[in-house]
Enzyme design. Structure first.
Site, PDB file in Angstrom:
ATOM      1  N   GLU B  29       0.837  -1.190   0.000  1.00  0.00           N
ATOM      2  CA  GLU B  29       0.000   0.000   0.000  1.00  0.00           C
ATOM      3  C   GLU B  29       0.883   1.255   0.000  1.00  0.00           C
ATOM      4  OE1 GLU B  29      -2.267  -0.668   3.558  1.00  0.00           O
ATOM      5  OE2 GLU B  29      -3.005  -2.560   2.760  1.00  0.00           O
ATOM      6  N   GLU B  60      -4.351  -6.476   2.939  1.00  0.00           N
ATOM      7  CA  GLU B  60      -3.144  -7.186   3.379  1.00  0.00           C
ATOM      8  C   GLU B  60      -3.211  -8.658   3.029  1.00  0.00           C
ATOM      9  OE1 GLU B  60      -4.785  -4.926   5.093  1.00  0.00           O
ATOM     10  OE2 GLU B  60      -3.284  -3.355   5.351  1.00  0.00           O
ATOM     11  N   GLN B  82       1.909  -2.074   5.828  1.00  0.00           N
ATOM     12  CA  GLN B  82       2.141  -0.682   6.201  1.00  0.00           C
ATOM     13  C   GLN B  82       2.594  -0.525   7.655  1.00  0.00           C
ATOM     14  OE1 GLN B  82      -1.019   2.552   5.457  1.00  0.00           O
ATOM     15  NE2 GLN B  82       0.357   2.572   3.708  1.00  0.00           N
ATOM     16  N   PHE B  83       1.973  -1.263   8.524  1.00  0.00           N
ATOM     17  CA  PHE B  83       2.358  -1.335   9.931  1.00  0.00           C
ATOM     18  C   PHE B  83       2.120  -2.776  10.360  1.00  0.00           C
ATOM     19  CE2 PHE B  83       2.112   3.287  10.937  1.00  0.00           C
ATOM     20  CZ  PHE B  83       3.105   3.364  11.904  1.00  0.00           C
ATOM     21  N   ILE B  87      -0.957  -6.684   9.844  1.00  0.00           N
ATOM     22  CA  ILE B  87      -0.532  -7.924   9.190  1.00  0.00           C
ATOM     23  C   ILE B  87      -1.502  -9.073   9.433  1.00  0.00           C
ATOM     24  CG2 ILE B  87       0.817  -8.912  11.105  1.00  0.00           C
ATOM     25  CD1 ILE B  87       3.016  -9.596   9.108  1.00  0.00           C
ATOM     26  N   HIS B 129      -0.279   0.660  16.067  1.00  0.00           N
ATOM     27  CA  HIS B 129       0.932   1.190  15.444  1.00  0.00           C
ATOM     28  C   HIS B 129       2.155   0.984  16.330  1.00  0.00           C
ATOM     29  CE1 HIS B 129      -2.459   3.242  13.490  1.00  0.00           C
ATOM     30  NE2 HIS B 129      -1.702   3.329  12.421  1.00  0.00           N
TER      31      HIS B 129
HETATM   32  C1  LIG Z   1      -5.911  -2.997   7.587  1.00  0.00           C
HETATM   33  C2  LIG Z   1      -5.285  -1.664   7.537  1.00  0.00           C
HETATM   34  N1  LIG Z   1      -4.359  -1.425   6.616  1.00  0.00           N
HETATM   35  C3  LIG Z   1      -3.777  -0.214   6.556  1.00  0.00           C
HETATM   36  C4  LIG Z   1      -4.113   0.759   7.439  1.00  0.00           C
HETATM   37  C5  LIG Z   1      -3.464   2.140   7.357  1.00  0.00           C
HETATM   38  N2  LIG Z   1      -4.467   3.065   6.837  1.00  0.00           N
HETATM   39  C6  LIG Z   1      -5.194   3.853   7.656  1.00  0.00           C
HETATM   40  S1  LIG Z   1      -6.391   4.699   6.817  1.00  0.00           S
HETATM   41  C7  LIG Z   1      -5.896   4.039   5.348  1.00  0.00           C
HETATM   42  C8  LIG Z   1      -6.584   4.403   4.077  1.00  0.00           C
HETATM   43  C9  LIG Z   1      -8.044   4.197   4.185  1.00  0.00           C
HETATM   44  O1  LIG Z   1      -8.638   4.571   2.988  1.00  0.00           O
HETATM   45  P1  LIG Z   1     -10.206   4.738   2.893  1.00  0.00           P
HETATM   46  O2  LIG Z   1     -10.862   3.467   3.370  1.00  0.00           O
HETATM   47  O3  LIG Z   1     -10.533   5.182   1.526  1.00  0.00           O
HETATM   48  O4  LIG Z   1     -10.562   5.848   3.955  1.00  0.00           O
HETATM   49  P2  LIG Z   1     -10.052   7.373   3.967  1.00  0.00           P
HETATM   50  O5  LIG Z   1      -8.776   7.386   4.743  1.00  0.00           O
HETATM   51  O6  LIG Z   1      -9.886   7.799   2.555  1.00  0.00           O
HETATM   52  O7  LIG Z   1     -11.109   8.122   4.670  1.00  0.00           O
HETATM   53  C10 LIG Z   1      -4.831   3.169   5.525  1.00  0.00           C
HETATM   54  C11 LIG Z   1      -4.169   2.436   4.435  1.00  0.00           C
HETATM   55  C12 LIG Z   1      -5.077   0.449   8.405  1.00  0.00           C
HETATM   56  N3  LIG Z   1      -5.468   1.324   9.333  1.00  0.00           N
HETATM   57  N4  LIG Z   1      -5.660  -0.762   8.411  1.00  0.00           N
END
Ligand SMILES: Cc1ncc(C[n+]2csc(CCOP(=O)(O)OP(=O)(O)O)c2C)c(N)n1
Ligand SMILES: Cc1ncc(C[n+]2csc(CCOP(=O)(O)OP(=O)(O)O)c2C)c(N)n1
Ligand SMILES: [Mg+2]
Ligand SMILES: [Mg+2]
Lengths: 385, 328, 385, 328
Positions: B29, B60, B82-83, B87, B129
């Site tokens: 990502e 993931e 990403q963190f 995972i 995190h």
């Molecule tokens: C499973 C997971 N993977 C990665 C993350 C890191 N992360 C936090 S918000 C985000 C993007 C989320 O995108 P979206 O669902 O479109 O919501 P938006 O942030 O655009 O409001 C990511 C990758 C996470 N919190 N959870």
């Protein structure tokens, strides 16, 4: 159908449903053959010779015989487990034929056609059922979970559907490396509910690797009927959610399956992956541990009997004058002989030693595994009665 | 030789290997255009192309699963999670697909992917995190785990991971990413997986650790030497599957005392495995029970903070002092 | 835009894309308001009073002010983290208004409207940002991850999308218990790629619980644009794969969002769950840790500026004569005052003790946790410098 | 009192509780019409209706995740995972959703679901149908784990699991399902979670186990007593989160020797945790290192079979004999 006692014990098997194939035209399910094996369907006959078509039929026939004998081996206690494929012979034979031998095939759990059609031996196949030490997977997997790298046939992990993205990833890798290798990934209707189906479709839509996803819809996932698996009436159109082309085909019509798979393979570089829903029916038990009487009416299989792929293919060949009763009788004898020979060979092979399980955990073993192995051997001595 | 921080050394390792091996690709990502949320892969997409540095959907499970497929065919995918707190939905794909392919296929296939998982606490990250997920990837076998905590180790262990014929999980030290710099020899030389480093010689107690805590433990050891003459040996495991048992056994037999310090929670943290093994291999040599210093069995709390979760100097100090006083 | 050095460092931000909302009619995106806040869209104005609409606007305005102040608190180091919501105010205000207060709302990470509109206090909201001991989650979660049982607002686990089936399960449970409780589940475009989206849609299609899934499509998931998230052009129609009704709505049009959500709620018992794709745009950074310059052109936000929900709503209200410059000025002052008071209060509250983290692991603590807690306290003594 | 096998006792517990608590529901693959592939829930759909005994799609992630939601609202879902080898895709949902809801919400919400996971080897099941997944659910906290190995325990621990205010994972003994029968008091009385049972008193060595091996260990203990006078104490843990530390410590202090026997693989098997804790709490009392008998770090092989994977009599016997001879 069920006596009262039975009714108390289990749920109520639902009414038998007529074959979806009876409404093939209306539902947009592609066919070459009609019920009686006449080339009357929406698709025209693919470019297949007499010999090729006879080979299709012979392989389907052999698959059915293997299934019957395997079942008996299980029932008589000679092997521990069996996964029937009765009724699903056409889709696997035709799909295998439509791919090139260099193409990878990821099988689910009811497909033995690639093994037979890509030149691996019947004896080695039975050796897998008996868990012989020299079969490719070293006797580690349950009978019927067959994989063989020499013919590019992968048996993935046992979690249903978990390998769908692996098929996609292999195709993606082949594309990145510029190889002319495509991938066929076979999985059931039930597998579409798993996370990995979602992942694979989504990545495939974006990356456009040369993969053909074939959802073998056999009406059941163990006891779960289609409408408890998904509220969407068909599986093919799930592809739309991911920008993946899709179609429905009569999975009991080998000519139709061949035609659409071949076309999909030919076009996959240009047009991207395809999700093919092949409609068939599981005539047998889910596995040797199953009891379908608990959840489906016996009459249901009868409704599918006319759609039996062997019957229709034979009718087609006979209609062309390409198959005779004598051919059938000879094939019958040949299959029995070959299978008997395979059983005799396979059942007399060595089984893996207890030490063999320590191989292949890593490319090279490490101190911890070695110490566990040595300890086990030592315990066998020290712990003797 | 160049001075790099941990991010730069990880990036240098990937760049080196991508330069020398066309089969190496990166997916995850935000790893492409943005260069990763930590900028670890910054510039790599421009340099090696969007076909080799791939932005994936936020999935993931799918990232790991597709990396498995890519690896089965012979590529060497480096998948970034990403963190490491994210995972877990890939657990089945990592532990029961990637880690098992070689064995279940009788050695016919293997899936030597690399999973990069930014890990550990120290950034006020809260429960997701700040994770140390190693325990979930040790039990059951089939995947190696390395944990570098210096720029040079990050470089050389990541290279080793990429070249390894088996799947490798690399837990990267988020809190050190930009705070720790050091000399790195960017010559493509990989470290050997499975070799610990004794970062301080000592005779009184063996303190065994890995991850960013390496630095904290070392600091406490130096301090206690100065303040009280306690002469601790400090070992950074660097690899936890397989780990360097010989180094540990030799040390513990010599000192007679051992403490395991890690950031993963207590129960079935990796310390448990080390203790189980060491108490067996060093039984007659131990003058005190082996101790462990680690967070309790609960998540990291944003506001309570790192100080009261990951072992801090006080807790490390207490364990070292107390083990010297142990009497039964 | 980017200098050469920058170009080497990062990938190439793609060309700015015009707002999907410019093609709303063509794409079937439902609207009440046009760009200039006139009721010119495909939907007619919902039944909302002057006061209700003013309240919508006032809440949106307050949300924006909270966002601005929160950002500054983060930038000045007073709180560790911030998640902007700028540009996404309309959808959350209108969706909250469309639900009943007993209905559960599962938020993703940019929705604070339910907190404000269901009577929880601004001071307590800021207390969450500061991680006060007495905020409902005891200061455990990152700033902006707000949850509050007293108003049926759930902040699920931090894995994006992991809570979508929880929303579905809660609705299912309410249905089984015969309660008139519905559920609104809010999540982003990125979340649709996760396994749990697939699971929730599939179960929802079959079980038909009273849940409204709202996919807040804000064009980005961190740096990932829509076409790297899915090859399917829209998110709503993913519902078709599961037999889940779906529609697209202008998420920057509070009247449209209210209308469709209200209708969805009213019909959900009878017609089943709905997947609503609400189209909006993340005007701010992904979080305080983000740097959007690396992946998107600054000009893109400008293309969405005219679609700003505050602007359009204000124009609408002004058009009706329901909003004056004096109102705006008064609101501005009021917001600043309220927020300042909230910050003063919240920042002076106690923070949780280190011992508080041992609470709530289980309903009752057990010996092992207790011994860990005691050991930690002992170590603090024994390990003092 | 009635004689039941394990399947019947599990079914009786569910029936009792569904009869007395309308909030209890069952969901899983094939649990309804077919009554489960082991027939554990046979008849329950007819008795309690298809709304309370629910056939789900084949999606373990979804089963666990929806059970979380159902539990959040106040129902008591019993989710069946068809075989514990298929639980892994639900790992995130179980460990990082269900097990964490109470803590992350500051105690506001909780997700007290029950996961029934048919487990353990002994049916020639190969790598997926012979698993003991407990280690993946111990580390990190928030979920209890019980492991009954008699019909009465199956009944009473499943009842306890359903009534517990927290998530509970119950590992059911597949190989004993129909082979072990015994008296069960079907009166709705639950066992206490966290209490071990000393199933044989002895003074020479404490053999600690759980799951179906309880019976194997007991048999070896009896045999060794008869053949060589070795007098072993045998403890069935019954609960592994939390486990009965007092019972273990008392026993090990008394015998001075301990062996852990389980079916999960070696590294970070639960044995590691028990050893880590016991060597600390019983240090001065131990006359030999604590030993563990368990499968190696690899999967179960269909054809090599259970005999060479799960600890068999030879291996248990060897460990018991050798610990008595230990000298350093
Ligand atoms: C499973 C997971 N993977 C990665 C993350 C890191 N992360 C936090 S918000 C985000 C993007 C989320 O995108 P979206 O669902 O479109 O919501 P938006 O942030 O655009 O409001 C990511 C990758 C996470 N919190 N959870
Ligand atoms: C993840 C997972 N869950 C459950 C099982 C047990 N199981 C084996 S096959 C099967 C049904 C598969 O249905 P489908 O995908 O339609 O294939 P079919 O058996 O009908 O060919 C189930 C539930 C499994 N192997 N993996
Ligand atoms: Mg099926
Ligand atoms: Mg988004």
């Amino acid at each position: 159908m069920l006596d009262q006692k039975h009714q108390d014990r289990v749920g109520n098997p639902r009414e038998a449903e007529e074959s979806i194939l009876d409404r093939a035209a209306e539902l947009g399910v592609l066919q070459v053959l009609d019920k009686e094996g006449r080339a009357n369907g929406s698709l025209s006959e693919p470019d297949l010779s007499r010999d090729e078509l006879r080979y299709f039929y012979e392989t389907m026939f052999l698959l059915r015989r293997i299934d019957e004998r395997g079942w008996k081996l299980q029932r008589s206690g000679r092997i521990a487990f069996w996964i029937p494929m009765r009724g699903q012979e056409a889709v696997q034979v035709a799909a295998t034929a439509a791919m090139h031998n260099d193409d990878w095939i990821f099988r689910a759990h009811r497909e033995m056609a690639p093994w037979l059609m890509r030149g691996a031996s019947l004896n080695d196949l039975f050796a897998q059922f008996f868990g012989a030490a020299d079969e490719p997977q070293k006797g580690r997997r349950l009978p019927c979970l067959i994989g063989n790298r020499s013919i590019n046939l992968v048996q993935g992990p046992t979690q249903v559907g978990s390998f769908i993205p692996h098929a996609c990833g292999v195709a993606w890798a082949a594309k990145l490396k510029g190889h002319d290798v495509k991938v066929l990934g076979l999985f059931g209707d039930g597998a579409t509910s798993r996370s990995e189906f979602h992942s694979a479709m989504n990545f495939a839509g974006i990356q456009k690797p040369p993969v053909i996803f074939m959802c073998v819809n056999n009406s059941w996932a163990v006891s779960t009927p289609l409408d408890r698996q998904t509220a969407q009436a068909d599986f093919a159109s799930k592809g739309n959610a991911y920008g993946v082309r899709n179609l429905r085909v009569d999975g009991n019509d080998p000519l139709a399956v061949y035609a659409v798979t071949r076309q999909a393979r030919n076009e996959v570089d240009e047009l991207g992956p395809v999700l093919i829903e092949a409609i068939t029916y599981r005539l047998g038990y889910h596995t040797s541990s199953d009891n379908p009487d608990l959840y489906r009416q016996e009459t249901e299989a009868a409704l599918w009997a006319d759609w039996d792929p062997l019957r229709r293919t034979r009718l087609y060949l006979q209609g062309k004058g390409w198959w005779s009763d004598a051919d059938e009788a000879a094939l019958d004898v040949q299959c029995d002989e070959d299978i008997q020979a395979a059983i005799d060979d396979a059942s007399s092979r060595d089984i893996p030693s207890s030490q063999s399980q320590f191989e292949d955990v890593f490319a090279e073993s490490h101190w911890l595994l070695e110490s566990q192995r040595e300890r086990m051997l030592q315990d066998y001595q020290d712990g003797a009665e | 030789m160049a001075v790099m921080n941990v991010i730069e050394s990880l990036r240098a390792a990937m760049a080196w290997e991508m330069e020398h091996d066309d089969d190496v690709i990166i997916l995850g990502e935000d790893v492409g255009t943005a260069g990763g949320i930590f900028r670890t892969t910054e510039g790599l997409q421009n340099r090696f192309g969007a076909e080799r540095v791939i932005d994936t959907p936020m999935d993931e499970c799918g990232i790991a699963a597709h990396a498995v497929g890519l690896a089965l065919y012979g590529l060497k995918p480096i998948a970034e999670i990403q963190f490491s707190g994210f995972i877990h939905n890939a657990h089945e794909q990592i532990m029961f697909c990637a880690a098992k392919y070689r064995w279940i296929t009788g050695g016919q296939y293997s899936a030597p992917l690399v999973i990069r998982a930014p890990s550990f606490g120290g950034i006020k990250g809260g429960a997701w995190h700040s994770q140390s997920p190693e325990s979930y990837y040790i039990h059951g076998g089939g995947i190696k785990i390395v944990v570098p905590s210096t720029p040079q180790d990050a470089y050389a262990l990541l290279l080793a991971a990429i070249r390894d014929p088996d799947p490798v999980l690399i837990l990267e030290p988020v809190p050190l990413y930009r705070t720790l710099s050091g000399e790195v020899t960017d010559n493509g030389e990989a470290a050997e997986i499975g070799v610990a480093e004794t970062i301080r010689r000592g005779s009184d107690v063996s303190v065994i650790t890995y991850g960013p805590l390496r630095h904290d433990v070392l600091a406490v050891a130096e301090e206690l030497q100065a303040s009280s003459g306690l002469n601790a040996e400090v070992i950074d495991l660097r690899s936890i599957v397989p780990y360097d048992v010989e180094c540990l056994v030799e040390s513990v037999k010599r000192t007679g005392r051992a403490i395991i310090v890690h950031e993963a929670p207590y129960s079935l943290g990796f310390g448990a495995e080390l203790i189980a093994e060491l108490q067996q291999r060093c039984f007659g040599y131990l003058v005190a029970p082996i101790d462990r210093v680690c967070p309790p069995d609960l998540p990291h709390s944003y506001r309570v903070g790192d100080e009261h979760y990951k072992p801090d100097a006080r807790r490390i100090r207490a364990a070292m002092r107390n083990i010297m006083k142990y009497e039964y």
